[in-house]
Write an enzyme that holds these catalytic residues in place. Structure first.
Site, PDB file in Angstrom:
ATOM      1  CB  SER A 170      -8.124   0.340   6.067  1.00  0.00           C
ATOM      2  OG  SER A 170      -8.858   1.524   6.210  1.00  0.00           O
ATOM      3  CE  LYS A 175      -3.843   1.753   2.867  1.00  0.00           C
ATOM      4  NZ  LYS A 175      -4.606   1.480   4.119  1.00  0.00           N
ATOM      5  CB  SER A 190      -7.935   3.218   3.257  1.00  0.00           C
ATOM      6  OG  SER A 190      -7.034   2.616   4.170  1.00  0.00           O
TER       7      SER A 190
END
Lengths: 451, 53
Positions: free
Chosen positions: A172, A73, A148
């Site tokens: 997330s 990420k 996310s």
């Protein structure tokens, strides 16, 4: 394809690390429309893969992750590689050091292929990033991938990589795992170093894996879990083996089915899938125990106060609303309205809730629940309909996962079926602090019996 | 690209006020004499040590 399967191909010389990287790069290009990646580190990946091939030829095998392409990420610092956090604020930020998680996975032989897209600054669940593209759900491009860590979830679900790291402040990792139909593990608070990860909320942030299988996540945990002298918020408890074999059955395992909170206001198909999964666990020998939990709606309120205040603190220097999407800016504005005494009270209440929740583990070993109350919502939906009620998409998506961040408990989301629209449904298993090996063992058996 | 118009301040205030209505009731449970350790956020790991300590 799982890490184990790829590892067998590599060691039997059916494919080389270099070929695997080329295949991954080709898959990224073919699926560019997913907007799963912000940065692809082609040359670095080729160079690392060549080195891993040389090592294998010389008899040096770093273990199960040797030569496996993975992604991070874009919140994890990568030395010499842009780290944007999905934000304009960091669009030109090139760290001169890297996150402990990144170092450890590379040391274990994994090949970093690039940085995945995310909801801007990890503050939201849609992954509709206004600066780097809206992430699409590979299972149905008309649906949200969740967030996310939406790019990580999409990259794994599309089969581009078997493993990607994410972060989880209010769900997330588990939300995209649920919506994209992959496995995502949020470890115990303090189990995985956060050194070199851009924070969102200091006391709620966790780092963890999203993988094509439970074992993929376990193998990642074996690389990244454990104490880190660079992160004093990281626990000193030594890392166990996070990859125990799947048990033959679940005899002696007590699994709690919550009587309150988790099964309230659920989509009927989600409820049905999760209950079928729990029935399978019972058929495998687990004792299913109905259990009443402390009020997790209250824990959610506490968690929201903490997250609003801490995120506002992280971004206190950034005062230009034009740098942020309107949803993120609104949350930062709301955070600035939280008073100091409210934040302090929230942290004190959190401690009391943690103590209250400790009693749950006297009765059960694990909890089984849905990850999200609905399957992936339509990408333009502001609300989801559950029965006769409408609920804001963000509030619905975080409702069943956010309290687990506040309590700091390990939790895994794994696919447990699909709806009539072929959308994946996530089963969330939750364990006592630092009980990841037991959680993973049960999840492995669940994965087998639910396949 | 989504609409770049930020929410009006009054809407943000309304959202925070709605959260406060739940939260303030919870905060009433906190007695001032409660042990000071409740503020420290170790969560579960109570035997933390600084590196090299």
């Amino acid at each position: 394809v799982t890490i184990r399967e790829l590892g067998e191909l590599l060691r039997r010389r059916k494919i080389s690390c270099a070929e695997l990287v080329e295949k991954t790069l080709s898959d990224i290009r073919k699926q560019e429309h997913l907007h799963a990646f912000i940065t692809v580190t082609e040359e670095q990946a080729r160079s690392e893969a060549a080195e891993r091939d040389r090592e294998l030829a010389q008899g040096l095998d770093r273990g199960p992750l040797h030569g496996i392409p993975i992604a991070f990420k874009d919140l994890f610092y990568t030395r010499g590689v842009r780290t944007t956090a999905g934000s304009l604020v960091f669009r030109d930020f090139i760290p001169d050091y890297q996150a402990t998680c990144v170092s450890r996975l590379r040391l274990a032989g994994a090949v970093s292929i690039g940085k995945t897209n995310l909801h801007e600054i990890a503050y939201g669940i849609t992954s509709k990033n206004p600066h780097y593209g809206f992430v699409l759900n590979p299972r149905d491009p008309a649906r949200l991938p969740g967030g996310s860590s939406g790019g990580s979830g999409a990259a794994v679900a599309a089969g581009i990589v078997p493993l990607a790291l994410g972060t989880d402040t209010g769900g997330s990792i588990r939300i995209p795992a649920s919506y994209c139909g992959v496995t995502g593990l949020k470890p115990t608070y303090g189990r995985v170093s956060r050194y070199g990860i851009l924070p969102l909320a200091f006391s709620l942030d966790h780092a963890g894996p999203l993988g094509a299988s439970v074992e993929d996540c376990a193998l990642a945990m074996n690389a990244i879990g454990g104490p880190d002298p660079f992160d004093t918020s990281c626990s000193q408890i030594p890392a166990p083996d996070f990859n125990p074999p799947a048990p033959r059955d679940l005899r002696g395992v007590r699994i709690g089915r919550p009587e309150n909170f988790f099964f309230e206001h659920l989509d009927a198909e989600v409820a049905s899938c999760v209950d079928r999964a729990i029935a399978e666990l019972e058929r495998s020998g687990a004792r299913i125990i109905p259990i009443r939990l402390p009020d997790l709606n209250e824990v959610n309120a506490v968690a929201r106060v903490i997250q609003l205040a801490e995120a506002a603190s992280v971004y206190i220097r950034h005062t230009d609303p034009q740098l942020f999407g309107p949803d993120v800016w609104a949350l930062l504005e709301q955070g600035r309205m939280i008073a100091g005494h409210e934040y302090v009270s929230a942290q004190r209440l959190r401690t009391l809730f943690c103590r209250e929740f400790d009693r749950v583990w006297r009765t059960v070993d694990l909890l089984a629940a849905p990850t999200t109350p609905v399957a992936a919502p339509l990408k333009d939906a502001a609300v989801v309909r559950i029965g006769s009620q409408e609920e804001d998409v963000r509030m619905a998506s975080t409702r069943l996962v956010r309290p687990i961040n506040c309590l700091g408990l390990p939790a895994i989301s794994l696919p447990c079926g699909t709806t009539s629209e072929h959308l994946p449904v996530g089963l969330q298993l939750i364990a006592a602090p630092f009980e990841e090996p037991n959680l993973i063992a049960v999840a492995k058996l669940a994965e087998i019996v639910l396949a | 690209v989504e609409d770049k118009q930020p929410l009006p301040e009054s809407e943000n205030a309304r959202i925070v006020q709605a959260l406060r209505e739940t939260f303030n009731l919870l905060a009433l449970r906190l007695a001032p004499e409660m042990e000071p350790a409740t503020i420290f956020v170790a969560v579960h790991d109570t035997d933390q040590e600084e590196p090299g300590a």
